[in-house]
Design a protein around this motif. Sequence first.
Motif, mmCIF file in Angstrom:
data_model
loop_
_atom_site.group_PDB
_atom_site.id
_atom_site.type_symbol
_atom_site.label_atom_id
_atom_site.label_comp_id
_atom_site.label_asym_id
_atom_site.label_seq_id
_atom_site.Cartn_x
_atom_site.Cartn_y
_atom_site.Cartn_z
ATOM 1 N N PHE A 88 15.395 5.152 1.066
ATOM 2 C CA PHE A 88 15.599 4.077 2.047
ATOM 3 C C PHE A 88 14.268 3.542 2.570
ATOM 4 N N ALA A 89 13.268 4.406 2.707
ATOM 5 C CA ALA A 89 11.941 3.946 3.110
ATOM 6 C C ALA A 89 11.371 3.000 2.061
ATOM 7 N N PHE A 90 11.565 3.346 0.802
ATOM 8 C CA PHE A 90 11.082 2.517 -0.296
ATOM 9 C C PHE A 90 11.792 1.156 -0.310
ATOM 10 N N ILE A 91 13.105 1.179 -0.110
ATOM 11 C CA ILE A 91 13.884 -0.065 -0.086
ATOM 12 C C ILE A 91 13.429 -0.952 1.062
ATOM 13 N N LEU A 151 0.816 -1.214 0.000
ATOM 14 C CA LEU A 151 0.000 0.000 0.000
ATOM 15 C C LEU A 151 0.852 1.268 0.000
ATOM 16 N N LEU A 152 2.077 1.176 0.505
ATOM 17 C CA LEU A 152 2.947 2.351 0.544
ATOM 18 C C LEU A 152 3.584 2.677 -0.799
ATOM 19 N N PHE A 153 3.670 1.733 -1.705
ATOM 20 C CA PHE A 153 4.362 1.955 -2.979
ATOM 21 C C PHE A 153 3.811 3.156 -3.751
ATOM 22 N N ALA A 200 10.477 -5.555 3.229
ATOM 23 C CA ALA A 200 9.400 -6.094 4.068
ATOM 24 C C ALA A 200 8.516 -7.032 3.262
ATOM 25 N N MET A 201 8.214 -6.635 2.038
ATOM 26 C CA MET A 201 7.417 -7.518 1.173
ATOM 27 C C MET A 201 8.167 -8.809 0.880
ATOM 28 N N SER A 258 5.925 6.680 -4.278
ATOM 29 C CA SER A 258 6.172 7.127 -5.649
ATOM 30 C C SER A 258 5.691 8.560 -5.860
ATOM 31 N N LEU A 259 4.521 8.880 -5.352
ATOM 32 C CA LEU A 259 4.008 10.246 -5.463
ATOM 33 C C LEU A 259 4.873 11.225 -4.667
#
Length: 140
Positions: A69-72, A8-10, A77-78, A14-15
Amino acid sequence: MNLTTPALLFPAISLLFLAYTNRFLVLAQLIRQLHDREGDQVRDMVYRQINNLKKRIALIRWMQGLGVFAFILCALAMFFLFIKMDLVAEVSFGFSLLLLVLSLVVSLYEIAISTRAIQIELEDLATHHRKDGEAGKGSD
């Protein structure tokens, strides 16, 4: 927690990257425009803006870095959920959220600094307006 939770964070991240990139591009364009201006009065205003602009560039770099880093960590986590390492996935996702929040806090600080830059521009315009008004009165 299941696989869809970090997914859900992706879109949000991205935005966020898009917004941060736009802020950087606008700032780079502003710096180029300030560099191209001529005249002593304009130069004084530019010198007043230099520290502000340097600070904003550094903050945007931090915003983008924390977001990356949050995205990574969100992607990790996935992955950890996929290979059934739930505890590691939850910790990774938690750190991802923390970095995302830190990125947003830095963004808020950068916005506060950018409003100071606008105040400097407005002060400069007011000064020129007063000078032009005084010059016009003397010629009557």
